[in-house]
Write a protein that holds these residues in place. Structure first.
Motif, PDB file in Angstrom:
ATOM      1  N   TYR A 105      -3.159   5.131  69.525  1.00 14.62           N
ATOM      2  CA  TYR A 105      -3.302   5.468  70.942  1.00 14.62           C
ATOM      3  C   TYR A 105      -2.075   4.953  71.690  1.00 14.62           C
ATOM      4  O   TYR A 105      -2.117   3.897  72.315  1.00 14.62           O
ATOM      5  N   PRO A 106      -0.965   5.691  71.651  1.00 12.25           N
ATOM      6  CA  PRO A 106       0.269   5.186  72.255  1.00 12.25           C
ATOM      7  C   PRO A 106       0.187   4.976  73.767  1.00 12.25           C
ATOM      8  O   PRO A 106       0.941   4.181  74.320  1.00 12.25           O
ATOM      9  N   ASP A 107      -0.739   5.646  74.414  1.00 12.67           N
ATOM     10  CA  ASP A 107      -0.861   5.504  75.873  1.00 12.67           C
ATOM     11  C   ASP A 107      -1.909   4.480  76.289  1.00 12.67           C
ATOM     12  O   ASP A 107      -2.134   4.289  77.483  1.00 12.67           O
ATOM     13  N   ASP A 108      -2.561   3.856  75.315  1.00  5.53           N
ATOM     14  CA  ASP A 108      -3.612   2.884  75.624  1.00  5.53           C
ATOM     15  C   ASP A 108      -3.427   1.676  74.719  1.00  5.53           C
ATOM     16  O   ASP A 108      -3.912   1.643  73.586  1.00  5.53           O
ATOM     17  N   GLU A 109      -2.739   0.671  75.232  1.00 11.15           N
ATOM     18  CA  GLU A 109      -2.387  -0.497  74.432  1.00 11.15           C
ATOM     19  C   GLU A 109      -3.620  -1.222  73.884  1.00 11.15           C
ATOM     20  O   GLU A 109      -3.650  -1.652  72.733  1.00 11.15           O
ATOM     21  N   ALA A 110      -4.668  -1.350  74.691  1.00 13.60           N
ATOM     22  CA  ALA A 110      -5.879  -2.051  74.253  1.00 13.60           C
ATOM     23  C   ALA A 110      -6.567  -1.286  73.127  1.00 13.60           C
ATOM     24  O   ALA A 110      -6.983  -1.873  72.120  1.00 13.60           O
ATOM     25  N   ALA A 111      -6.691   0.028  73.272  1.00 16.31           N
ATOM     26  CA  ALA A 111      -7.325   0.841  72.232  1.00 16.31           C
ATOM     27  C   ALA A 111      -6.480   0.829  70.960  1.00 16.31           C
ATOM     28  O   ALA A 111      -7.029   0.764  69.852  1.00 16.31           O
ATOM     29  N   ALA A 112      -5.155   0.875  71.100  1.00 15.55           N
ATOM     30  CA  ALA A 112      -4.271   0.836  69.940  1.00 15.55           C
ATOM     31  C   ALA A 112      -4.426  -0.484  69.189  1.00 15.55           C
ATOM     32  O   ALA A 112      -4.500  -0.507  67.962  1.00 15.55           O
ATOM     33  N   ALA A 113      -4.476  -1.587  69.932  1.00 12.59           N
ATOM     34  CA  ALA A 113      -4.638  -2.907  69.305  1.00 12.59           C
ATOM     35  C   ALA A 113      -5.980  -3.006  68.589  1.00 12.59           C
ATOM     36  O   ALA A 113      -6.062  -3.536  67.474  1.00 12.59           O
ATOM     37  N   GLU A 114      -7.030  -2.497  69.208  1.00 12.21           N
ATOM     38  CA  GLU A 114      -8.355  -2.535  68.593  1.00 12.21           C
ATOM     39  C   GLU A 114      -8.382  -1.699  67.313  1.00 12.21           C
ATOM     40  O   GLU A 114      -8.908  -2.135  66.283  1.00 12.21           O
ATOM     41  N   PHE A 115      -7.813  -0.496  67.377  1.00 12.14           N
ATOM     42  CA  PHE A 115      -7.773   0.369  66.203  1.00 12.14           C
ATOM     43  C   PHE A 115      -6.994  -0.290  65.071  1.00 12.14           C
ATOM     44  O   PHE A 115      -7.423  -0.290  63.918  1.00 12.14           O
ATOM     45  N   ARG A 116      -5.831  -0.867  65.401  1.00  7.01           N
ATOM     46  CA  ARG A 116      -5.013  -1.538  64.394  1.00  7.01           C
ATOM     47  C   ARG A 116      -5.779  -2.701  63.765  1.00  7.01           C
ATOM     48  O   ARG A 116      -5.752  -2.901  62.558  1.00  7.01           O
ATOM     49  N   GLU A 117      -6.488  -3.448  64.570  1.00  6.41           N
ATOM     50  CA  GLU A 117      -7.284  -4.578  64.070  1.00  6.41           C
ATOM     51  C   GLU A 117      -8.361  -4.106  63.100  1.00  6.41           C
ATOM     52  O   GLU A 117      -8.612  -4.735  62.071  1.00  6.41           O
ATOM     53  N   LEU A 118      -8.988  -2.980  63.422  1.00 10.64           N
ATOM     54  CA  LEU A 118     -10.076  -2.459  62.594  1.00 10.64           C
ATOM     55  C   LEU A 118      -9.588  -1.827  61.290  1.00 10.64           C
ATOM     56  O   LEU A 118     -10.319  -1.797  60.303  1.00 10.64           O
ATOM     57  N   THR A 119      -8.369  -1.304  61.285  1.00 13.34           N
ATOM     58  CA  THR A 119      -7.897  -0.557  60.117  1.00 13.34           C
ATOM     59  C   THR A 119      -6.811  -1.263  59.308  1.00 13.34           C
ATOM     60  O   THR A 119      -6.553  -0.863  58.173  1.00 13.34           O
ATOM     61  N   ARG A 120      -6.196  -2.298  59.871  1.00 11.53           N
ATOM     62  CA  ARG A 120      -5.035  -2.934  59.245  1.00 11.53           C
ATOM     63  C   ARG A 120      -5.291  -3.351  57.798  1.00 11.53           C
ATOM     64  O   ARG A 120      -4.506  -3.039  56.903  1.00 11.53           O
ATOM     65  N   ASP A 121      -6.373  -4.043  57.528  1.00 12.83           N
ATOM     66  CA  ASP A 121      -6.618  -4.551  56.179  1.00 12.83           C
ATOM     67  C   ASP A 121      -6.825  -3.419  55.172  1.00 12.83           C
ATOM     68  O   ASP A 121      -6.311  -3.485  54.053  1.00 12.83           O
ATOM     69  N   ASP A 122      -7.564  -2.380  55.577  1.00 10.96           N
ATOM     70  CA  ASP A 122      -7.785  -1.252  54.669  1.00 10.96           C
ATOM     71  C   ASP A 122      -6.492  -0.499  54.384  1.00 10.96           C
ATOM     72  O   ASP A 122      -6.229  -0.110  53.244  1.00 10.96           O
ATOM     73  N   VAL A 123      -5.699  -0.276  55.418  1.00 13.33           N
ATOM     74  CA  VAL A 123      -4.431   0.433  55.233  1.00 13.33           C
ATOM     75  C   VAL A 123      -3.507  -0.382  54.326  1.00 13.33           C
ATOM     76  O   VAL A 123      -2.904   0.163  53.399  1.00 13.33           O
ATOM     77  N   ALA A 124      -3.405  -1.664  54.570  1.00 17.61           N
ATOM     78  CA  ALA A 124      -2.546  -2.523  53.747  1.00 17.61           C
ATOM     79  C   ALA A 124      -3.041  -2.560  52.298  1.00 17.61           C
ATOM     80  O   ALA A 124      -2.234  -2.510  51.362  1.00 17.61           O
ATOM     81  N   ALA A 125      -4.354  -2.628  52.105  1.00 16.76           N
ATOM     82  CA  ALA A 125      -4.906  -2.655  50.749  1.00 16.76           C
ATOM     83  C   ALA A 125      -4.620  -1.346  50.019  1.00 16.76           C
ATOM     84  O   ALA A 125      -4.292  -1.355  48.820  1.00 16.76           O
ATOM     85  N   THR A 126      -4.716  -0.228  50.718  1.00 18.49           N
ATOM     86  CA  THR A 126      -4.420   1.066  50.101  1.00 18.49           C
ATOM     87  C   THR A 126      -2.949   1.158  49.734  1.00 18.49           C
ATOM     88  O   THR A 126      -2.597   1.591  48.633  1.00 18.49           O
ATOM     89  N   ARG A 127      -2.070   0.734  50.643  1.00 19.31           N
ATOM     90  CA  ARG A 127      -0.627   0.774  50.356  1.00 19.31           C
ATOM     91  C   ARG A 127      -0.293  -0.131  49.171  1.00 19.31           C
ATOM     92  O   ARG A 127       0.514   0.231  48.315  1.00 19.31           O
ATOM     93  N   ALA A 128      -0.905  -1.295  49.104  1.00 20.76           N
ATOM     94  CA  ALA A 128      -0.654  -2.223  48.000  1.00 20.76           C
ATOM     95  C   ALA A 128      -1.175  -1.644  46.682  1.00 20.76           C
ATOM     96  O   ALA A 128      -0.487  -1.717  45.654  1.00 20.76           O
ATOM     97  N   ALA A 129      -2.366  -1.071  46.698  1.00 20.29           N
ATOM     98  CA  ALA A 129      -2.922  -0.473  45.480  1.00 20.29           C
ATOM     99  C   ALA A 129      -2.051   0.682  44.997  1.00 20.29           C
ATOM    100  O   ALA A 129      -1.807   0.830  43.787  1.00 20.29           O
ATOM    101  N   ASP A 130      -1.584   1.500  45.935  1.00 22.06           N
ATOM    102  CA  ASP A 130      -0.684   2.596  45.564  1.00 22.06           C
ATOM    103  C   ASP A 130       0.586   2.055  44.915  1.00 22.06           C
ATOM    104  O   ASP A 130       1.028   2.554  43.878  1.00 22.06           O
ATOM    105  N   ALA A 131       1.198   1.048  45.534  1.00 21.78           N
ATOM    106  CA  ALA A 131       2.438   0.477  44.999  1.00 21.78           C
ATOM    107  C   ALA A 131       2.205  -0.109  43.605  1.00 21.78           C
ATOM    108  O   ALA A 131       3.039   0.070  42.706  1.00 21.78           O
ATOM    109  N   ARG A 132       1.083  -0.781  43.417  1.00 19.51           N
ATOM    110  CA  ARG A 132       0.783  -1.354  42.093  1.00 19.51           C
ATOM    111  C   ARG A 132       0.599  -0.253  41.044  1.00 19.51           C
ATOM    112  O   ARG A 132       1.015  -0.413  39.890  1.00 19.51           O
TER     113      ARG A 132
END
Length: 155
Positions: free
Chosen positions: A47-74
């Protein structure tokens, strides 16, 4: 992506790609550094126009996205093997057979590597290409390899 694909990767390229993917894995598994724009580019604001919503979304998805990227790299590292590839016939390349899961991991990892490099060397769109920066050659090479994989998938 329903079938396995086979494509050749010359030994020196496989060795170099392994090094890049190892560095990428370090980046995606490191604690979040808000100052690292390359890491941030891997997870752009939903949500580039809504900093609070963007931060909340990033908080909710960060670990899953990072885990997927790490699993792919492995998975990419596993298909490349553990050590340096014998260079007896480096030009012909090591045939790699990728199943559908590996194909997805390769495509996402190559895309992630290109995003990180683009940020590191200042590519914001295709009209901005750094002149004389050897990292740009790596960026182009990763794109070439991504294209080769896509062609193998279509073939």
């Amino acid at each position: 992506m329903t079938a396995s694909v086979v494509f050749a990767l010359p030994a020196p390229e496989a060795d170099y790609l392994r090094e890049l993917v190892e560095q990428y894995l370090e980046l995606v598994t490191a604690p979040e550094d808000p100052r690292d724009t390359a890491a941030k580019r891997l997870s752009p604001d939903a949500y580039p126009d809504d900093e609070a919503a963007a931060a909340e979304f990033r908080e909710l998805t960060r670990d899953d996205v990072a885990a997927t990227r790490a699993a792919d790299a492995r998975l990419v590292l596993a298909t490349l093997g553990d050590g340096p590839i014998p260079h007896d016939d480096a030009a012909s390349g090591q045939p790699l057979t990728l199943d559908p899961q590996q194909q997805t991991a390769w495509l996402r990892t190559l895309a992630g590597l290109r995003l990180v490099l683009a940020e590191r060397i200042g590519i914001s769109d295709e009209s901005i290409m750094p002149v004389g920066d050897p990292r740009f050659d790596v960026y182009e090479w990763l794109g070439y390899r991504q294209e080769m994989l896509l062609q193998a998938l279509d073939g």
